[in-house]
Design a protein around this motif. Structure first.
Motif, PDB file in Angstrom:
ATOM      1  N   PHE A 147      -5.467   5.963  -4.178  1.00  0.00           N
ATOM      2  CA  PHE A 147      -4.586   6.986  -3.594  1.00  0.00           C
ATOM      3  C   PHE A 147      -4.136   7.980  -4.658  1.00  0.00           C
ATOM      4  O   PHE A 147      -2.982   8.363  -4.703  1.00  0.00           O
ATOM      5  CB  PHE A 147      -3.362   6.324  -2.964  1.00  0.00           C
ATOM      6  CG  PHE A 147      -3.695   5.295  -1.929  1.00  0.00           C
ATOM      7  CD1 PHE A 147      -4.324   5.652  -0.761  1.00  0.00           C
ATOM      8  CD2 PHE A 147      -3.386   3.964  -2.137  1.00  0.00           C
ATOM      9  CE1 PHE A 147      -4.629   4.709   0.199  1.00  0.00           C
ATOM     10  CE2 PHE A 147      -3.690   3.011  -1.191  1.00  0.00           C
ATOM     11  CZ  PHE A 147      -4.317   3.385  -0.017  1.00  0.00           C
ATOM     12  N   HIS A 148      -5.027   8.419  -5.493  1.00  0.00           N
ATOM     13  CA  HIS A 148      -4.697   9.308  -6.609  1.00  0.00           C
ATOM     14  C   HIS A 148      -4.989  10.763  -6.242  1.00  0.00           C
ATOM     15  O   HIS A 148      -5.940  11.359  -6.687  1.00  0.00           O
ATOM     16  CB  HIS A 148      -5.476   8.891  -7.851  1.00  0.00           C
ATOM     17  CG  HIS A 148      -6.960   8.932  -7.666  1.00  0.00           C
ATOM     18  ND1 HIS A 148      -7.627   7.982  -6.949  1.00  0.00           N
ATOM     19  CD2 HIS A 148      -7.886   9.812  -8.067  1.00  0.00           C
ATOM     20  CE1 HIS A 148      -8.912   8.268  -6.938  1.00  0.00           C
ATOM     21  NE2 HIS A 148      -9.097   9.385  -7.597  1.00  0.00           N
ATOM     22  N   PHE A 149      -4.141  11.341  -5.434  1.00  0.00           N
ATOM     23  CA  PHE A 149      -4.347  12.707  -4.968  1.00  0.00           C
ATOM     24  C   PHE A 149      -3.728  13.751  -5.891  1.00  0.00           C
ATOM     25  O   PHE A 149      -4.008  14.920  -5.738  1.00  0.00           O
ATOM     26  CB  PHE A 149      -3.750  12.880  -3.570  1.00  0.00           C
ATOM     27  CG  PHE A 149      -4.282  11.913  -2.576  1.00  0.00           C
ATOM     28  CD1 PHE A 149      -5.616  11.906  -2.254  1.00  0.00           C
ATOM     29  CD2 PHE A 149      -3.451  10.992  -1.974  1.00  0.00           C
ATOM     30  CE1 PHE A 149      -6.120  11.016  -1.335  1.00  0.00           C
ATOM     31  CE2 PHE A 149      -3.938  10.093  -1.051  1.00  0.00           C
ATOM     32  CZ  PHE A 149      -5.278  10.101  -0.734  1.00  0.00           C
ATOM     33  N   GLY A 182       0.769   6.781  -6.805  1.00  0.00           N
ATOM     34  CA  GLY A 182      -0.448   7.520  -7.112  1.00  0.00           C
ATOM     35  C   GLY A 182      -1.507   6.679  -7.782  1.00  0.00           C
ATOM     36  O   GLY A 182      -2.366   7.205  -8.480  1.00  0.00           O
ATOM     37  N   SER A 204       0.821  -1.214   0.000  1.00  0.00           N
ATOM     38  CA  SER A 204       0.000   0.000   0.000  1.00  0.00           C
ATOM     39  C   SER A 204       0.856   1.266   0.000  1.00  0.00           C
ATOM     40  O   SER A 204       0.469   2.277  -0.580  1.00  0.00           O
ATOM     41  CB  SER A 204      -0.971  -0.003   1.171  1.00  0.00           C
ATOM     42  OG  SER A 204      -0.270   0.009   2.385  1.00  0.00           O
ATOM     43  N   SER A 205       2.021   1.227   0.631  1.00  0.00           N
ATOM     44  CA  SER A 205       2.884   2.412   0.607  1.00  0.00           C
ATOM     45  C   SER A 205       3.458   2.647  -0.791  1.00  0.00           C
ATOM     46  O   SER A 205       3.601   3.800  -1.220  1.00  0.00           O
ATOM     47  CB  SER A 205       4.006   2.275   1.627  1.00  0.00           C
ATOM     48  OG  SER A 205       4.854   1.200   1.305  1.00  0.00           O
ATOM     49  N   LEU A 252       0.672   4.122  -2.818  1.00  0.00           N
ATOM     50  CA  LEU A 252       0.522   5.535  -2.468  1.00  0.00           C
ATOM     51  C   LEU A 252       1.611   6.371  -3.137  1.00  0.00           C
ATOM     52  O   LEU A 252       1.336   7.459  -3.656  1.00  0.00           O
ATOM     53  CB  LEU A 252       0.578   5.702  -0.951  1.00  0.00           C
ATOM     54  CG  LEU A 252       0.471   7.118  -0.422  1.00  0.00           C
ATOM     55  CD1 LEU A 252      -0.897   7.688  -0.728  1.00  0.00           C
ATOM     56  CD2 LEU A 252       0.737   7.140   1.063  1.00  0.00           C
ATOM     57  N   SER A 283      -7.431   2.280 -11.037  1.00  0.00           N
ATOM     58  CA  SER A 283      -6.601   3.278 -11.718  1.00  0.00           C
ATOM     59  C   SER A 283      -7.019   3.442 -13.168  1.00  0.00           C
ATOM     60  O   SER A 283      -7.103   4.571 -13.667  1.00  0.00           O
ATOM     61  CB  SER A 283      -5.132   2.881 -11.673  1.00  0.00           C
ATOM     62  OG  SER A 283      -4.650   2.953 -10.386  1.00  0.00           O
TER      63      SER A 283
END
Length: 177
Positions: free
Chosen positions: A13-15, A9, A2-3, A6, A56
């Motif tokens: 976790f697409h910030f 992206g 998960s890291s 992140l 994604s």
């Protein structure tokens, strides 16, 4: 895992579409810093990556449909490219991201030279409009442009080896915008 997701992206976790809006040439670094985590994820490939890859591709395909900001369009295209690249387990993935990085830097350089932020800023200049849209079509993977060749290789491998037809269909949505 998960890291690394992140760091890359990958959805959910697409910030970075909102973050990339305020950046200039540094946005290229944000878009292409994904190669090292990509190599690490290729060593840790598991069934847990199936859902983030699908998310994604879906978020990247559908998120850019109603955008007028050129940088957000590139960001959503980047999310889609990440999903496509992560779906393939072969060493072709690095070549795919090198082509993608080359095409992205030409677009971002063009944006910065001409101070372009939105699509409506290019309506009066035909040459700028032609260069921009040809680069976007190449990034989308339309034949006979440069971006078509790595994308067709990835799609052929995906369909033959992994039966991932969703990649081909959702890539066409990304090509639309």
């Amino acid at each position: 895992i998960s890291s690394l997701i992140l760091k890359r992206g990958i959805a959910p976790f697409h910030f970075f579409p909102n973050v990339i809006e305020g950046l200039n040439i540094n946005s290229f670094i944000l878009l292409t810093q994904k190669i090292a985590p990509l190599i690490l994820i290729s060593y840790l490939i598991t069934n847990y990556l199936f859902i983030p890859i699908i998310l994604s591709i879906i978020v990247g395909s559908l998120g850019g449909l109603n955008q007028t900001s050129l940088r957000k369009i590139i960001a959503y295209s980047s999310i889609n490219h990440l999903g496509i690249g992560a779906a393939i387990i072969t060493e072709i993935r690095l070549n795919y991201f090198l082509f993608y990085s080359f095409l992205s830097i030409t677009l971002i350089y063009f944006f910065n030279i001409n101070k372009l932020f939105f699509i409506n800023q290019i309506y009066s200049q035909l040459l700028k409009k032609l260069i921009l849209f040809l680069n976007f079509l190449s990034l989308g993977g339309l034949p006979p442009f440069l971006g078509f060749f790595p994308k067709i290789v990835i799609q052929i491998i995906s369909v033959i080896n992994y039966f991932n037809y969703y990649i081909v269909i959702l890539t066409l949505i990304t090509l639309y915008y």
